[in-house]
Design an enzyme around this catalytic site. Sequence first.
Site, PDB file in Angstrom:
ATOM      1  N   GLU A 144      21.132 -40.904  40.058  1.00 25.48           N
ATOM      2  CA  GLU A 144      21.754 -40.681  41.368  1.00 25.48           C
ATOM      3  C   GLU A 144      22.156 -39.219  41.546  1.00 25.48           C
ATOM      4  OE1 GLU A 144      23.630 -45.186  41.885  1.00 25.48           O
ATOM      5  OE2 GLU A 144      24.785 -43.600  40.926  1.00 25.48           O
ATOM      6  N   ASP A 187      24.912 -44.505  48.585  1.00 23.16           N
ATOM      7  CA  ASP A 187      25.529 -45.808  48.326  1.00 23.16           C
ATOM      8  C   ASP A 187      26.162 -45.871  46.947  1.00 23.16           C
ATOM      9  OD1 ASP A 187      23.550 -46.796  46.350  1.00 23.16           O
ATOM     10  OD2 ASP A 187      22.193 -46.863  48.053  1.00 23.16           O
ATOM     11  N   ASP A 245      16.303 -45.067  48.643  1.00 26.92           N
ATOM     12  CA  ASP A 245      16.119 -46.104  47.628  1.00 26.92           C
ATOM     13  C   ASP A 245      14.635 -46.376  47.387  1.00 26.92           C
ATOM     14  OD1 ASP A 245      17.142 -48.555  46.034  1.00 26.92           O
ATOM     15  OD2 ASP A 245      15.806 -49.458  47.512  1.00 26.92           O
ATOM     16  N   HIS A 285      37.438 -61.817  28.235  1.00 27.70           N
ATOM     17  CA  HIS A 285      37.003 -61.041  27.069  1.00 27.70           C
ATOM     18  C   HIS A 285      35.827 -61.705  26.352  1.00 27.70           C
ATOM     19  CE1 HIS A 285      38.763 -64.013  24.345  1.00 27.70           C
ATOM     20  NE2 HIS A 285      39.785 -64.069  25.193  1.00 27.70           N
ATOM     21  N   GLU A 339      47.499 -63.522  27.666  1.00 24.67           N
ATOM     22  CA  GLU A 339      47.275 -64.962  27.623  1.00 24.67           C
ATOM     23  C   GLU A 339      48.593 -65.703  27.394  1.00 24.67           C
ATOM     24  OE1 GLU A 339      46.093 -67.666  28.513  1.00 24.67           O
ATOM     25  OE2 GLU A 339      44.101 -67.648  27.580  1.00 24.67           O
TER      26      GLU A 339
END
Length: 522
Positions: A50, A75, A124, A325, A401
């Site tokens: 990019e 974009d 693109d 995770h 958690e």
Amino acid sequence: MREFIVEADGGSRGNPGPAGYGSVVIDAATGETLVERAEYIGVATNNVAEYRGLLAGLRAARELDPDAPVRVRMDSKLVVEQMSGRWKIKHPDMKPLATEAARIHPPGRVTYEWIPREQNKHADRLANEAMDAGKRGEQWDAAASMAALAATTGRSRTAPADLPPSGPPGDAAAGAARAREALAGGRRAAAATGTTAASPARSGDATAAQSGDATAADAATGTASTGDTADTAPAGGPAGLGPGSAAATGSGTTADALSATDTTTATTPAAGSSAADRRAARTLASASTTDAAAPAAPAGQARPSVGWGSAPDLGAPATFVLLRHGETPLTPEKRFSGSGGSDPALSAIGREQAERVAAALARRGTVQHVVSSPLARTRETAATVAARLGLEVAVDDGLRETDFGAWEGLTFGEVRERHPEDLNAWLADPEAEPTGGGESFATTATRIAAARDRLVAAYAGRTVLLVTHVTPIKTLVRLALGAPPESLFRMELSAASLSVVAYYADGNASVRLLNDTSHLRG
């Protein structure tokens, strides 16, 4: 003075993998394409490609007129934010490219604007042509390019009134975009004949449109959006979705919910539009008329912002991409592993899962911030993803958690054998605590809700990756849906899976994705 628009893009088939870029320079006054550039650059990442596309476009514009101001439209949120000076550039491969891009034109001569991928088709397609040429062992040939023809949509590139508003990249459904274009086309056609048509529908509250079936916009167009290319999100619509969305799997459960707030109906669809587009336009116009005709709310009582007749544009939501995770040694054995146990690190499989999800999120480029639970397994997963994205990791203790007390490290069967009464109470009552004084689900929900509110306020309008655990993710989804506590036991959440919830300014939320693991396959 002349003014140029530079549209640039880059891609990598593998990230890193065979890569190429495309750039196009456009006359801002006429919309005429002045220069096309594309090149196969060998093995590189998406972001490097990019940046290479940006460099090529800026150089081409300077060659045409070194004194002309340049508007860059891309974009890639990452490139736009970094080159605008709002994000730091930390990746060693991108720093020199960004520095070089900043030196091509004098300071202040270049401005940057993020656009949805749907509006960056020309660049693109040039990038894909370059990669296709590289696959054949060749370089891109301008004479053989079909990018300009393929990207033509019949809409002037310089007519901002016809473009959906810019915002963070997301997963808006293609059907909603077609509906907006149908209404915009109706307005243009009506203007040509001297009649009056409605303005394009503005996006608003999306909560009421989310259901197990396709929303009205998708139903009207007969299609669902694709996860790889759907980076278009009108402000106020659900946005910021990462890879493997429900739309990408063809379920049709994610779409923009559009709110038509103008009172004039659009009676002339765009010339040449499909019957589906016309039906979508009529649906939106009908919703507008219904909303205008609805009786006013009693004095002092606000009308609920639900459904098609919702509140005006609420702006881009805070979008949480929820990542569980990767696996630890306890995960495949299905042992309780909360915040009060041994705090295990990732296993070899868990580290591989983290690498895979990092690659998938890098391909999309939608994540703007990374926040992690303080536990080792989440911080390790977050670090892997953040390193690939070039972002820092913030830690929020509220995302940890549940503390499972004396059950930590035990399987469900072992808990049933040793503490059957406590387990039965825990399954039946969200206020019940695990044996030994762990956290109840009610306590956990209070903590998670506080963390949610804090993060929504801190990241309004942004797309944030929250790396956390089973209970926090299920709780965020449950609260967003307004589901009862027992719904926690009715959700499956795999290691390294992705879920998405968007939070709007009016307090509503929209669940966009649950337990996607497509990035772990293949």
